[in-house]
Write an enzyme that holds these catalytic residues in place. Structure first.
Site, PDB file in Angstrom:
ATOM      1  N   GLY A 137      43.085  63.960  31.047  1.00 12.76           N
ATOM      2  CA  GLY A 137      42.937  62.612  30.487  1.00 12.76           C
ATOM      3  C   GLY A 137      42.926  61.576  31.592  1.00 12.76           C
ATOM      4  O   GLY A 137      42.467  61.808  32.714  1.00 12.76           O
ATOM      5  N   SER A 138      43.482  60.415  31.264  1.00 11.50           N
ATOM      6  CA  SER A 138      43.370  59.272  32.179  1.00 11.50           C
ATOM      7  C   SER A 138      44.092  59.454  33.494  1.00 11.50           C
ATOM      8  O   SER A 138      43.833  58.727  34.453  1.00 11.50           O
ATOM      9  CB  SER A 138      43.909  58.021  31.493  1.00 11.50           C
ATOM     10  OG  SER A 138      43.194  57.802  30.302  1.00 11.50           O
ATOM     11  N   THR A 139      45.025  60.425  33.571  1.00  9.57           N
ATOM     12  CA  THR A 139      45.689  60.627  34.863  1.00  9.57           C
ATOM     13  C   THR A 139      44.675  61.035  35.911  1.00  9.57           C
ATOM     14  O   THR A 139      44.888  60.840  37.110  1.00  9.57           O
ATOM     15  CB  THR A 139      46.795  61.695  34.775  1.00  9.57           C
ATOM     16  OG1 THR A 139      46.217  62.904  34.300  1.00  9.57           O
ATOM     17  CG2 THR A 139      47.898  61.255  33.833  1.00  9.57           C
ATOM     18  N   PHE A 140      43.545  61.599  35.470  1.00 12.55           N
ATOM     19  CA  PHE A 140      42.531  62.025  36.426  1.00 12.55           C
ATOM     20  C   PHE A 140      41.844  60.832  37.086  1.00 12.55           C
ATOM     21  O   PHE A 140      41.188  60.976  38.114  1.00 12.55           O
ATOM     22  CB  PHE A 140      41.487  62.914  35.717  1.00 12.55           C
ATOM     23  CG  PHE A 140      40.576  63.637  36.668  1.00 12.55           C
ATOM     24  CD1 PHE A 140      40.997  64.779  37.333  1.00 12.55           C
ATOM     25  CD2 PHE A 140      39.297  63.164  36.926  1.00 12.55           C
ATOM     26  CE1 PHE A 140      40.163  65.431  38.214  1.00 12.55           C
ATOM     27  CE2 PHE A 140      38.458  63.809  37.814  1.00 12.55           C
ATOM     28  CZ  PHE A 140      38.894  64.953  38.460  1.00 12.55           C
ATOM     29  N   LYS A 141      42.005  59.649  36.483  1.00 16.85           N
ATOM     30  CA  LYS A 141      41.364  58.455  37.052  1.00 16.85           C
ATOM     31  C   LYS A 141      41.853  58.189  38.477  1.00 16.85           C
ATOM     32  O   LYS A 141      41.161  57.536  39.269  1.00 16.85           O
ATOM     33  CB  LYS A 141      41.634  57.233  36.163  1.00 16.85           C
ATOM     34  CG  LYS A 141      40.858  57.310  34.847  1.00 16.85           C
ATOM     35  CD  LYS A 141      41.287  56.247  33.872  1.00 16.85           C
ATOM     36  CE  LYS A 141      40.577  56.432  32.531  1.00 16.85           C
ATOM     37  NZ  LYS A 141      41.186  55.651  31.460  1.00 16.85           N
TER      38      LYS A 141
END
Lengths: 471, 488
Positions: free
Chosen positions: B215-219
């Site tokens: 999810g957004s942690t990959f940003k």
């Protein structure tokens, strides 16, 4: 001259025929001390391996018992059979002592079923019988008179277990007042005695007469061959009935070997072996108890593949393999995994695992030495009965060792038999002490200085003068 | 007759020779084959004849040995079994070993040649050295904080020390007691079957062996890739990203959970977790740049051993631009283990360099003398130090005034990133709540801890709030414990 040489313990250099008349009792005593020492050290080691203190295998009473027995047996030999082969008794004591060590070792792994105490008592009884044989039997040729008595006794003994319930699938035990023994064990001596006496008496007829079939093959005279063949067939038949495969194999081999020794007819041996092979094949396929053993031998890991875990033979092979070249060390093996027969039928596996190929080879060579000394006595004796008896007794030991050792190492199908002296089993130990006593008696006669060269035919009367020398 | 007796003697000699040859065959030639037969119990008996060495946390054993007085003598016991199960694994007489019990089995069971200065002595004396110990890098307080934080909810926590790679906590929840599997018999079998049939899969090591869409942690990875590649030079400059964003080459519109994302800068995009901006940045970096960046962080690596093997985290290498856009915000086929995402946070905290994570600090003999020490190694550089500094600032903002405020710790510098991973058919499943973070004590020269938390059954609040609500407090508790016990 005979009396003179008999007194010298060192072999006198010049006179060639009787140079071996030396008694060598001192050597026997030294070897005995070594045998007892090895056994006691083994016993101590087993105790140390078990708990580091040796308290679980008290060595002092054991040492006293074995040492005392060895000493008594030695005295009996010294007094009653002074010319006897000095190796026979030490080998017997060493094997018996090692057997006790192995059984004690297995006792520690199976606290519920101790066996060493009983074995020690039976061994003591064996030594007593050893002494009795030497004291009561002054000349082995006396036994020739009891040929028919012994065959009757042998057949009776072998028939008895039929009336007792089977143990582990074999009718070979007599249970009586809390004790149990295997009469087949005693019967083998009696049968060897009978064969020797009968064949010695009818040797000439067997060897030289009979109708010629073709070339060198001659039909043995039925009149002479008939009775002995009948008795042999009867004994093997009884054993098959009792499902004592090992002993029937032993009796068959004993018969063939003694017949061959008496007659030298190799053609008949071949035919005998062929018939035996056919018989073994028939029994092996038709009789379920035997059939399963043959199956086990063909594929010892079948039960593993079926998912039932390893059978006894597989466990035995694992034990031998675990020993490798040098062994795991006394007390450090796991041969108790073999199960209930670990102390009797499979005791050799413990030796193999804990003493390794080196130790096992030493043990097998001890048996080889014992057998060879028996044959040696047979070769040196002059009377046909003595020769045949020594050959028969030595062959019994050799065949029994081969059948049981070959069985537990997967060389031949497994048959329930006891490793002489090594295995737990009262009747076996007692019988083997009697065999050794007879061999001692025979070797004493063989090595006893003979009367002068003039009457050295060997078949003459007992060499009475020698007794003066021993006094 | 003499001749025939000799022949008999020769025959007996032949029998003896046959016996000796056969015995030599069994004891020498076939010895190894028989020894290796699975039905042969000897190896197992030897293996369990001595107490097994221990696994140590903070210098104290979390394992033990119990004399069962059976054939397989010593059985394994565990103190706080469920707490340490993802680290120790089990050592079962029936089912073998797992995790550290397996990876360090040679030392623990006493067969490792390094346990003895004179291995030959044990060959000669037929003895063997006692089992050695495995000293882990875990810190009991951090581990407990993570375990308590998850509180039995399905999820996992991985915490590492960024500057060294030491793993401080590794928790998977729900857990189980590995002591249930120690011995033999029906009770062990029943426990094994029950644990395997349990729908919550307590024996699954979610921290190492389960991969989740990050999810957004990959940003964070996408931001680092963009800065390193020069696609973004000024993090505060507005981008030209519309809201919603049309995925390139398709008519699919990508929405935002947050507001104010239209033409937001990258800093704002990280702070508020704008899907549109970061997806577009990923597309601008390009497939090759994104794959290389992800692999620098440790994605697509199957060889990671800590010494237990870690599942491979995936970033597709062959994607269309629209798929790349989704992957850049941690969706599509992108998957990561919690440990992998802790490594992402650690890379940022450590100035761009990733230290190889490790769980066993050293193995010792039973008297404590060293057998082997795990050397600290670098796994590689995930980004330039300058990029790392800028991403650190972005992450700090998330915690100070962004989506991750629940992770803030007074008196410490904390950077974080929330995440909510859609999954299931049509994204119908309860989203996974993620939080990755790092923390540095006031005036401390180096960050004390980097952590990744994933909660599978977060309450059905959609959006990044779930990462902040469910995962961030756990991360904060873990970081607080790490800061408390940190000795630089």
């Amino acid at each position: 001259m005979t009396a003179l040489t008999a007194k010298v313990t060192e072999p006198a250099p010049p006179p060639p025929p009787d140079a071996r008349a030396a008694k060598r009792r001192g050597i026997e005593l030294t070897l005995l001390a070594g045998a007892v020492l090895i056994s006691v050290l083994g016993h101590l080691y087993v105790g140390l391996a078990a708990d580091g203190k040796s308290t679980r295998a008290p060595a002092a009473p054991y040492a006293a018992g074995l040492g005392g027995a060895a000493l008594i047996a030695h005295l009996a030999v010294r007094l009653r059979a002074p010319y006897a082969d000095p190796l026979l008794l030490p080998i017997a004591v060493l094997l018996n002592g090692l057997g006790l060590v192995l059984i004690q070792r297995l006792d520690l792994a199976t606290p519920g079923a101790p066996g060493a105490g009983d074995q020690l008592r039976w061994s003591a009884l064996g030594v007593v019988l050893f002494v009795l044989v030497l004291v009561l039997l002054r000349d082995h040729r006396t036994l020739q008179r009891y040929a028919y008595l012994s065959v009757t006794a042998a057949l009776t003994l072998m028939l008895l277990p039929v009336f007792f319930p089977a143990v582990n699938g074999a009718h070979i035990w007599i249970r009586f007042a809390g004790l149990s023994f295997q009469p087949g064990e005693f019967a083998k001596i009696l049968l060897a005695l009978f064969f020797a006496a009968y064949l010695a008496a009818n040797r000439t007829a067997l060897a030289l007469t009979g109708r010629r079939l073709f070339w060198k093959l001659r039909l043995l005279p039925g009149r002479v061959l008939g009775p002995i063949l009948a008795i042999w067939l009867l004994s093997v038949g009884v054993l098959v009935l009792e499902r004592d495969l090992g002993t029937s194999l032993l009796f068959f081999g004993l018969f063939v070997i003694m017949l061959f020794t008496a007659t030298g007819r190799i053609g008949w041996i071949a035919i005998g072996l062929l018939l035996a092979a056919l018989g073994a094949y028939a029994v092996g396929t038709l009789e379920p108890h035997v059939h399963s053993r043959v199956q086990d031998w063909m594929n010892p890991f079948a039960s593993i593949e079926r998912g039932d875990g390893p059978g006894q033979l597989a466990q035995s092979l694992f034990a031998f393999a675990a020993g490798g070249l040098l062994g795991a060390g006394l007390g450090h093996g796991q041969s108790f995994l073999i199960g209930f027969a670990a102390k009797s039928d499979f005791v050799l596996a413990t030796a193999g695992e804990e003493l390794g190929l080196v130790g096992l080879t030493a043990i097998l060579l001890l048996y080889g030495l014992l057998v060879s000394r028996g044959f040696r006595a047979g070769l040196a004796l002059r009377d046909p009965f003595g020769r045949l008896l020594a050959t028969g007794l030595a062959s019994i030991v050799a065949l029994q060792v081969f059948v049981i050792a070959g069985g537990v190492t997967g060389l031949i199908p497994l048959t329930g038999m006891a490793m002489p002296f090594l295995a737990q089993g009262g009747s076996s130990v007692v019988t083997n002490w009697i065999i050794v006593a007879l061999l001692v008696r025979l070797s004493d006669s063989a090595r006893r200085p003979r009367p002068g060269p003039g009457d050295g035919s060997g078949d003459g009367p007992a060499p009475a003068p020698a007794r003066e020398g021993s006094a | 007759m003499i001749r025939y007796i000799r022949w008999c003697a020769y025959f007996c000699a032949l029998l003896l020779a046959a016996l000796l040859a056969n015995v030599a065959r069994v004891q020498v030639w076939e010895s190894a084959a028989y020894g290796a037969n699975p039905a042969n119990k000897r190896p197992a008996i030897d293996r369990y004849a001595e107490p097994r060495g221990d696994i140590l946390v903070d210098g104290r054993p979390v394992t033990g040995s119990r004399d069962s007085r059976q054939l397989l003598r010593y059985e394994r016991t565990y103190t706080d079994g469920p707490l340490y199960a993802p680290v120790t694994g089990f050592s079962s007489q029936t089912y073998g070993t797992s995790f550290v019990e397996r990876a360090e089995d040679a030392v623990l069971s006493g067969t490792d040649p390094g346990l003895s200065a004179f291995p030959l002595w044990y060959d000669l004396s037929r003895g063997r050295p006692g089992g050695g110990n495995a000293v882990t890098t875990l810190r009991a307080a951090v581990q407990q904080a993570a375990y308590r934080g998850l509180g039995g909810k399905r999820g996992a926590v991985a915490a590492v020390e960024p500057a060294t790679g030491r793993i401080l906590a590794l928790v998977s929840s729900p857990s189980y007691d590995p002591g249930l599997l120690s011995g033999t018999g029906t009770r062990v079998k029943a426990a094994w079957e029950r644990l395997n049939a349990d729908p919550t899969r307590p024996m699954l090591n979610r921290a190492l062996r389960e991969t989740y869409p990050p999810g957004s942690t990959f940003k964070i990875v996408t931001a680092a890739a963009a800065l390193d590649a020069g696609v973004v030079t000024d993090v505060d400059a507005p981008t030209r990203t519309p809201d919603p964003y049309r995925l390139p080459g398709t008519s699919t519109l990508l929405p935002n959970a947050a507001e104010g994302c239209a033409e937001a800068s990258m800093a704002e995009a990280v702070q508020w977790s704008c899907n549109t901006v970061m997806a577009d940045i990923g597309v601008r970096v390009g497939l090759r740049g994104m794959v290389e960046a992800a692999e620098r962080f440790g994605f697509n690596d199957e060889g990671l051993r800590i010494p237990t093997w870690v599942s491979r985290s995936d970033f597709d290498t062959d994607m269309s631009p629209d798929q790349l856009a989704l992957s850049s915000i941690g969706q599509f086929n992108t998957k990561a283990t919690p440990l992998q995402m802790a490594m992402v946070a650690a890379a940022v905290a450590n100035g761009g360099e990733i230290r190889t994570p490790y769980l066993v600090d050293r193995t010792t003999q039973d008297d404590g003398s060293l057998v082997r020490r795990t050397g600290q190694r670098t796994l590689g550089r995930a980004m330039s130090p300058a990029t790392a500094l800028r991403v650190q600032e972005l992450m700090v903002k998330v915690v100070e005034d962004g989506t991750g405020r629940n992770a803030a710790i007074p008196g410490a510098l904390v950077g974080g990133k929330t995440g909510t991973a859609q999954h299931g058919v049509g994204n119908a499943g309860t989203p996974y709540a993620w939080f990755i973070a790092w923390a540095r004590g006031q005036d401390a020269p180096q960050p004390a801890v980097a952590v990744a938390v994933v909660v599978e059954d977060a309450s059905a609040v959609r959006g990044d709030i779930s990462g902040n609500g469910a995962a961030a407090p756990i991360a904060r508790a873990v970081m607080e414990a790490a800061l408390r016990t940190h000795t630089p």
